[in-house]
Design a protein around this motif. Structure first.
Motif, PDB file in Angstrom:
ATOM      1  N   ALA A 242      38.559  33.790  45.740  1.00  8.11           N
ATOM      2  CA  ALA A 242      37.842  35.103  45.469  1.00  8.11           C
ATOM      3  C   ALA A 242      36.425  35.106  45.913  1.00  8.11           C
ATOM      4  CB  ALA A 242      38.136  35.479  43.923  1.00  8.11           C
ATOM      5  N   ALA A 243      35.671  33.961  45.381  1.00  2.17           N
ATOM      6  CA  ALA A 243      34.358  33.771  45.842  1.00  2.17           C
ATOM      7  C   ALA A 243      34.063  33.639  47.397  1.00  2.17           C
ATOM      8  CB  ALA A 243      33.573  32.520  45.004  1.00  2.17           C
ATOM      9  N   ILE A 244      35.079  32.930  47.906  1.00  2.54           N
ATOM     10  CA  ILE A 244      34.831  32.731  49.156  1.00  2.54           C
ATOM     11  C   ILE A 244      35.261  34.030  50.059  1.00  2.54           C
ATOM     12  CG2 ILE A 244      35.946  31.508  51.293  1.00  2.54           C
ATOM     13  CD1 ILE A 244      36.315  29.205  49.693  1.00  2.54           C
ATOM     14  N   LYS A 245      36.294  34.584  49.657  1.00  2.00           N
ATOM     15  CA  LYS A 245      36.326  35.950  50.215  1.00  2.00           C
ATOM     16  C   LYS A 245      35.256  37.025  50.272  1.00  2.00           C
ATOM     17  CE  LYS A 245      39.854  39.915  49.709  1.00  2.00           C
ATOM     18  NZ  LYS A 245      41.108  40.437  49.015  1.00  2.00           N
ATOM     19  N   LYS A 246      34.583  37.053  49.004  1.00  2.00           N
ATOM     20  CA  LYS A 246      33.512  37.900  48.725  1.00  2.00           C
ATOM     21  C   LYS A 246      32.561  37.445  49.887  1.00  2.00           C
ATOM     22  CE  LYS A 246      30.689  39.812  45.185  1.00  2.00           C
ATOM     23  NZ  LYS A 246      30.281  39.855  43.597  1.00  2.00           N
ATOM     24  N   LEU A 277      22.920  33.982  65.851  1.00  2.00           N
ATOM     25  CA  LEU A 277      22.943  35.605  65.107  1.00  2.00           C
ATOM     26  C   LEU A 277      24.040  36.116  66.128  1.00  2.00           C
ATOM     27  CD1 LEU A 277      22.130  37.710  63.674  1.00  2.00           C
ATOM     28  CD2 LEU A 277      20.236  38.210  65.156  1.00  2.00           C
ATOM     29  N   ALA A 278      23.913  35.841  67.487  1.00  2.00           N
ATOM     30  CA  ALA A 278      24.673  36.412  68.396  1.00  2.00           C
ATOM     31  C   ALA A 278      26.077  36.206  68.059  1.00  2.00           C
ATOM     32  CB  ALA A 278      24.432  36.113  69.709  1.00  2.00           C
ATOM     33  N   SER A 279      26.490  34.938  68.015  1.00  2.00           N
ATOM     34  CA  SER A 279      27.728  34.293  67.404  1.00  2.00           C
ATOM     35  C   SER A 279      28.137  35.000  66.007  1.00  2.00           C
ATOM     36  CB  SER A 279      27.646  32.866  67.397  1.00  2.00           C
ATOM     37  OG  SER A 279      28.979  32.145  66.811  1.00  2.00           O
ATOM     38  N   GLN A 280      27.031  34.962  65.360  1.00  2.00           N
ATOM     39  CA  GLN A 280      27.601  35.580  63.890  1.00  2.00           C
ATOM     40  C   GLN A 280      27.927  37.102  63.981  1.00  2.00           C
ATOM     41  OE1 GLN A 280      27.939  33.709  60.810  1.00  2.00           O
ATOM     42  NE2 GLN A 280      29.132  35.640  60.755  1.00  2.00           N
ATOM     43  N   LYS A 281      27.208  37.824  64.651  1.00  2.00           N
ATOM     44  CA  LYS A 281      27.840  39.159  64.955  1.00  2.00           C
ATOM     45  C   LYS A 281      28.892  39.469  65.742  1.00  2.00           C
ATOM     46  CE  LYS A 281      22.894  41.303  65.342  1.00  2.00           C
ATOM     47  NZ  LYS A 281      21.872  41.835  65.833  1.00  2.00           N
ATOM     48  N   TRP A 282      29.063  38.631  66.584  1.00  2.00           N
ATOM     49  CA  TRP A 282      30.356  38.943  67.313  1.00  2.00           C
ATOM     50  C   TRP A 282      31.837  38.376  66.375  1.00  2.00           C
ATOM     51  CZ3 TRP A 282      34.831  35.966  68.638  1.00  2.00           C
ATOM     52  CH2 TRP A 282      35.767  36.291  69.792  1.00  2.00           C
ATOM     53  N   LEU A 283      31.606  37.343  65.686  1.00  2.00           N
ATOM     54  CA  LEU A 283      32.531  36.916  64.703  1.00  2.00           C
ATOM     55  C   LEU A 283      32.784  37.589  63.392  1.00  2.00           C
ATOM     56  CD1 LEU A 283      34.713  34.527  64.905  1.00  2.00           C
ATOM     57  CD2 LEU A 283      33.103  32.972  63.863  1.00  2.00           C
ATOM     58  N   SER A 284      31.555  38.226  62.956  1.00  2.00           N
ATOM     59  CA  SER A 284      31.777  39.156  61.741  1.00  2.00           C
ATOM     60  C   SER A 284      32.622  40.005  61.972  1.00  2.00           C
ATOM     61  CB  SER A 284      30.384  39.674  61.354  1.00  2.00           C
ATOM     62  OG  SER A 284      29.483  38.399  60.912  1.00  2.00           O
ATOM     63  N   GLU A 285      32.959  40.805  63.328  1.00  2.00           N
ATOM     64  CA  GLU A 285      33.631  41.734  63.652  1.00  2.00           C
ATOM     65  C   GLU A 285      35.074  41.404  63.535  1.00  2.00           C
ATOM     66  OE1 GLU A 285      32.386  43.922  66.811  1.00  2.00           O
ATOM     67  OE2 GLU A 285      30.535  44.368  66.170  1.00  2.00           O
ATOM     68  N   ARG A 286      35.416  39.816  63.504  1.00  2.00           N
ATOM     69  CA  ARG A 286      36.860  39.475  63.676  1.00  2.00           C
ATOM     70  C   ARG A 286      37.194  38.684  62.719  1.00  2.00           C
ATOM     71  NH1 ARG A 286      34.031  40.428  68.248  1.00  2.00           N
ATOM     72  NH2 ARG A 286      34.920  41.092  70.108  1.00  2.00           N
ATOM     73  N   TYR A 287      36.718  38.299  61.601  1.00  2.00           N
ATOM     74  CA  TYR A 287      37.117  37.876  60.468  1.00  2.00           C
ATOM     75  C   TYR A 287      38.306  38.536  59.822  1.00  2.00           C
ATOM     76  CZ  TYR A 287      32.829  35.023  59.858  1.00  2.00           C
ATOM     77  OH  TYR A 287      31.719  34.117  60.224  1.00  2.00           O
ATOM     78  N   ALA A 288      38.217  39.842  59.823  1.00  2.00           N
ATOM     79  CA  ALA A 288      39.449  40.622  59.314  1.00  2.00           C
ATOM     80  C   ALA A 288      39.054  41.868  59.752  1.00  2.00           C
ATOM     81  CB  ALA A 288      39.538  40.388  57.882  1.00  2.00           C
ATOM     82  N   SER A 289      40.373  42.605  60.260  1.00  3.42           N
ATOM     83  CA  SER A 289      40.103  44.118  60.717  1.00  3.42           C
ATOM     84  C   SER A 289      40.181  44.863  59.427  1.00  3.42           C
ATOM     85  CB  SER A 289      41.551  44.212  61.311  1.00  3.42           C
ATOM     86  OG  SER A 289      42.748  44.006  60.634  1.00  3.42           O
ATOM     87  N   ASP A 290      40.539  44.449  58.261  1.00 11.11           N
ATOM     88  CA  ASP A 290      40.482  45.177  56.991  1.00 11.11           C
ATOM     89  C   ASP A 290      39.933  44.147  55.858  1.00 11.11           C
ATOM     90  OD1 ASP A 290      40.585  46.182  54.386  1.00 11.11           O
ATOM     91  OD2 ASP A 290      42.896  46.804  54.572  1.00 11.11           O
ATOM     92  N   PRO A 291      38.638  44.188  55.666  1.00 14.34           N
ATOM     93  CA  PRO A 291      37.808  43.270  54.686  1.00 14.34           C
ATOM     94  C   PRO A 291      38.921  42.918  53.334  1.00 14.34           C
ATOM     95  CG  PRO A 291      36.188  44.751  55.756  1.00 14.34           C
ATOM     96  CD  PRO A 291      37.688  45.332  56.006  1.00 14.34           C
ATOM     97  N   ALA A 292      39.259  43.877  52.818  1.00 14.53           N
ATOM     98  CA  ALA A 292      40.120  43.682  51.632  1.00 14.53           C
ATOM     99  C   ALA A 292      41.191  43.107  51.875  1.00 14.53           C
ATOM    100  CB  ALA A 292      40.671  45.279  51.120  1.00 14.53           C
ATOM    101  N   LYS A 293      41.651  42.604  53.119  1.00 16.18           N
ATOM    102  CA  LYS A 293      42.724  41.739  53.341  1.00 16.18           C
ATOM    103  C   LYS A 293      42.524  40.426  53.963  1.00 16.18           C
ATOM    104  CE  LYS A 293      46.278  45.304  53.573  1.00 16.18           C
ATOM    105  NZ  LYS A 293      47.302  45.930  54.498  1.00 16.18           N
ATOM    106  N   TRP A 294      41.116  40.193  53.893  1.00 10.36           N
ATOM    107  CA  TRP A 294      40.644  38.964  54.638  1.00 10.36           C
ATOM    108  C   TRP A 294      41.411  37.783  53.883  1.00 10.36           C
ATOM    109  CZ3 TRP A 294      39.038  34.372  52.334  1.00 10.36           C
ATOM    110  CH2 TRP A 294      38.662  33.346  53.385  1.00 10.36           C
ATOM    111  N   GLY A 295      41.917  36.721  54.775  1.00  7.48           N
ATOM    112  CA  GLY A 295      42.309  35.566  54.610  1.00  7.48           C
ATOM    113  C   GLY A 295      43.945  35.538  54.414  1.00  7.48           C
ATOM    114  N   GLN A 296      44.609  36.583  54.581  1.00  6.16           N
ATOM    115  CA  GLN A 296      45.762  36.831  54.241  1.00  6.16           C
ATOM    116  C   GLN A 296      46.633  36.339  55.793  1.00  6.16           C
ATOM    117  OE1 GLN A 296      47.240  40.568  52.792  1.00  6.16           O
ATOM    118  NE2 GLN A 296      45.848  40.361  51.277  1.00  6.16           N
TER     119      GLN A 296
END
Length: 333
Positions: A242-246, A277-296
């Motif tokens: 739960a903490a990691i997801k947050k 920062l460029a890598s982070q911006k690119w990847l931050s949009e791809r961790y999950a399409s729905d943040p509430a469902k991250w990790g599933q």
């Protein structure tokens, strides 16, 4: 980056585990709120959410102290399986043979929703699809799954991968090999090598594996957990996740701040802030399409890849018949 992502676990799997000072999770008491999480290699933007959770106090909020460790001697996957740490970072493809061998770990969260890897090529080579690899030099990690994927995708595109020349890809990243004309194309993860190409002013083309073969849309990377730990401490595992997801949700919403948190945890990245920062911006949009469902995990997609491995004789066991991942520890919002 590609080198550690795809070969590090395999290279270290045969090394001795002697000398590690990590405690066994089997010795953890029910009121012990300290757990270890071992990275797959050096801190990078795949791991940002972990460091955000630590820096923002999300682990403390759930009453657990998580020690994020760089891997000691021995593969992270084996160390978690042996109970030397509760959690670790691994990849669905490299986990296959370990699962087949009975390693007692479970994938409990997908860090990135989809496979972001693909083939990168020098723009001047004119490689626009896998068929274009014919007659060109391909920089290989010489991994059986990698080579079979290239063969499979080239055939789907109407080509013959055997007509490509295989060249060892021994650099720390594939962009060095492209820039030095060591090879014309390689398999990379775009969030690192793809972004790096732009910063190194190497003109490239890139096409994602999952766009060519959906059955190769495997999960990479994932968080794994020791099975004995999960059985003995399911509630604590849920709190940690739960903490990691947050943490990853924060990184999705605040990529620049998250990148700085990563750099604070890994000072060796300080001189590369613009790149990180460029890598982070690119990847931050791809961790999950729905943040509430991250990790599933999507069971069908997980099993489609393992079915492909089995059909292509890359693993001896039919891993679709076992339970090697779980969404049960993620909870729901």
């Amino acid at each position: 980056m590609q080198k550690w992502m795809k070969k590090f676990a395999a290279l270290l799997a045969g090394l001795s585990l002697a000398g590690t000072t990590l405690p066994s999770v089997a010795a953890q008491s029910s009121d012990d709120n300290k757990v270890d999480l071992i990275l797959d290699w050096v801190p990078n933007t795949n791991h940002t959410g972990l460091y955000v959770a630590q820096a923002k106090g999300y682990f403390k909020e759930v009453g657990v102290e998580v020690d994020i460790k760089r891997p000691p001697e021995g593969s992270t996957t084996e160390l978690v399986g042996l109970g030397k740490a509760a959690f670790g970072i691994a990849f669905q493809d490299s986990l296959a043979k370990r699962f087949a061998g009975g390693l007692p770990v479970t994938a409990v969260a997908a860090i990135i929703e989809h496979n972001t890897s693909g083939i990168i090529a020098k723009e001047e080579a004119g490689i626009k699809d896998p068929k274009g690899l014919e007659g060109h030099k391909y920089g290989t990690w010489n991994d059986p799954i990698e080579l079979k994927m290239m063969e499979y995708m080239t055939k789907k595109a109407g080509g013959d991968f055997s007509k490509a020349s295989l060249v060892p890809n021994d650099g720390d990243n594939s962009i060095i090999g492209l820039a030095n004309n060591q090879f014309d194309a390689a398999w990379v993860y775009y969030a690192w090598d793809g972004i790096l190409a732009g910063f190194q002013k190497v003109s490239t083309t890139f096409f994602q594996i999952r766009d060519i073969a959906p059955e190769l849309d495997f999960y990479s990377p994932v968080i794994i957990a020791n099975n004995d730990y999960l059985k003995a401490h399911p509630d604590q595992a849920k709190k940690v996740l739960a903490a990691i997801k947050k943490g990853y949700q924060y990184a999705m919403e605040h990529p620049e701040e998250a990148a700085d948190i990563l750099i604070e945890a890994a000072p060796e990245l300080k001189d590369q802030r613009d790149f990180v920062l460029a890598s982070q911006k690119w990847l931050s949009e791809r961790y999950a399409s729905d943040p509430a469902k991250w990790g599933q995990f999507d069971p069908a997609r997980w099993n489609a890849f393992y079915q492909w491995l089995y059909d292509n004789k890359l693993v001896e066991s039919d891993l679709t018949k076992g339970q090697y991942f779980s969404n049960d520890y993620l909870g729901a919002e």
